[in-house]
Design an enzyme around this catalytic site. Sequence first.
Site, PDB file in Angstrom:
ATOM      1  N   SER A 121       9.407-140.794 -20.576  1.00  0.00           N
ATOM      2  CA  SER A 121      10.232-140.501 -21.739  1.00  0.00           C
ATOM      3  C   SER A 121      10.727-141.755 -22.429  1.00  0.00           C
ATOM      4  CB  SER A 121      11.462-139.676 -21.321  1.00  0.00           C
ATOM      5  OG  SER A 121      11.092-138.497 -20.668  1.00  0.00           O
ATOM      6  N   HIS A 142       3.399-137.988 -23.743  1.00  0.00           N
ATOM      7  CA  HIS A 142       4.741-137.494 -23.473  1.00  0.00           C
ATOM      8  C   HIS A 142       4.927-136.070 -23.978  1.00  0.00           C
ATOM      9  CE1 HIS A 142       9.317-137.696 -24.298  1.00  0.00           C
ATOM     10  NE2 HIS A 142       9.084-137.206 -23.102  1.00  0.00           N
ATOM     11  N   GLU A 154       3.931-136.783 -27.790  1.00  0.00           N
ATOM     12  CA  GLU A 154       3.861-138.154 -28.284  1.00  0.00           C
ATOM     13  C   GLU A 154       2.704-138.865 -27.574  1.00  0.00           C
ATOM     14  OE1 GLU A 154       8.341-139.547 -29.466  1.00  0.00           O
ATOM     15  OE2 GLU A 154       7.910-139.358 -27.334  1.00  0.00           O
ATOM     16  N   ASN A 192      13.033-139.586 -28.188  1.00  0.00           N
ATOM     17  CA  ASN A 192      14.176-139.912 -27.338  1.00  0.00           C
ATOM     18  C   ASN A 192      15.075-140.976 -27.943  1.00  0.00           C
ATOM     19  OD1 ASN A 192      14.693-138.540 -24.734  1.00  0.00           O
ATOM     20  ND2 ASN A 192      12.499-138.840 -24.491  1.00  0.00           N
TER      21      ASN A 192
END
Length: 285
Positions: A121, A142, A154, A192
């Site tokens: 992450s 991700h 991602e 994130n």
Amino acid sequence: MKLEDIKVIGVVGAGTMGQGIAQICAQAGYTTILFDINAQVLEKAKTTITQNLDKGIERGKLTEAEKKTALDNLTFTGDTLQLSCQLIVEAVVERLEVKQSIFKELASINPADTILASNTSSIPITQIAASIPNPERVVGMHFFNPAHIMKLVEVISGAATAPETADTIKALALKLGKTPVMAKDSPGFIVNRVARHFYVEGLKLLEEGVADVETIDKLMQASGFKMGPFELMDLIGVDTNYSVTTSMFEAFHYDSKFRPSRIQQQKVDAGHHGRKSGKGFYTYE
């Protein structure tokens, strides 16, 4: 390695994210090997995947035959030697040394063109790939929780990642029914980094006694968010969320805006990890 060359996918880590990733790979027709060193975690993952497939049937999105095919495509193992694959997705704890150790071991038992993808992450892919043989095949993939439902993926290229590797992962994400977004290598990547303050500022409000958990969540929902920060942390896992915040705090050279919360740390220390443990910021039956 091209998309058509991928026949077997390995997933390392049978926790919340790993089991979801393994499920969608198996549903997409791939022979999928889910690995974990903990037999109880593997057994729980098998139960959860079966329940997810049953819910899909209840909602009319899946047939009994499709459920059977998906489960037939899945193997659960605690033996790393079974992870002979064209693609391996790592979904373990957010610690650089753990991820590097896993990839080094996997590199030693697989060909040089086996793609090693990390579901990290927040840890830069460049750092993960730094000590791995043939770093051009290391890439970020991700997923978001719950992985079998959330569409976004991602795809992150480190400094050494070959463009062909990233393109293959993008094509795979599309085949899995996901929406891939190509991202450059940076702590937290896109989602994130943007979302971190959704959690951090909510926790600061709680620390300062401005409002309680329920009030903050209701205010955020009234502002248009589907879930407030505390509900979402409980869903993701309070421990997972805290680990990502800590990782980003370190990666951004201890910038105060990413400072982890003492309240969140207390929750982690107490084992109050959210929905998966039955208690987090809220209590669950």
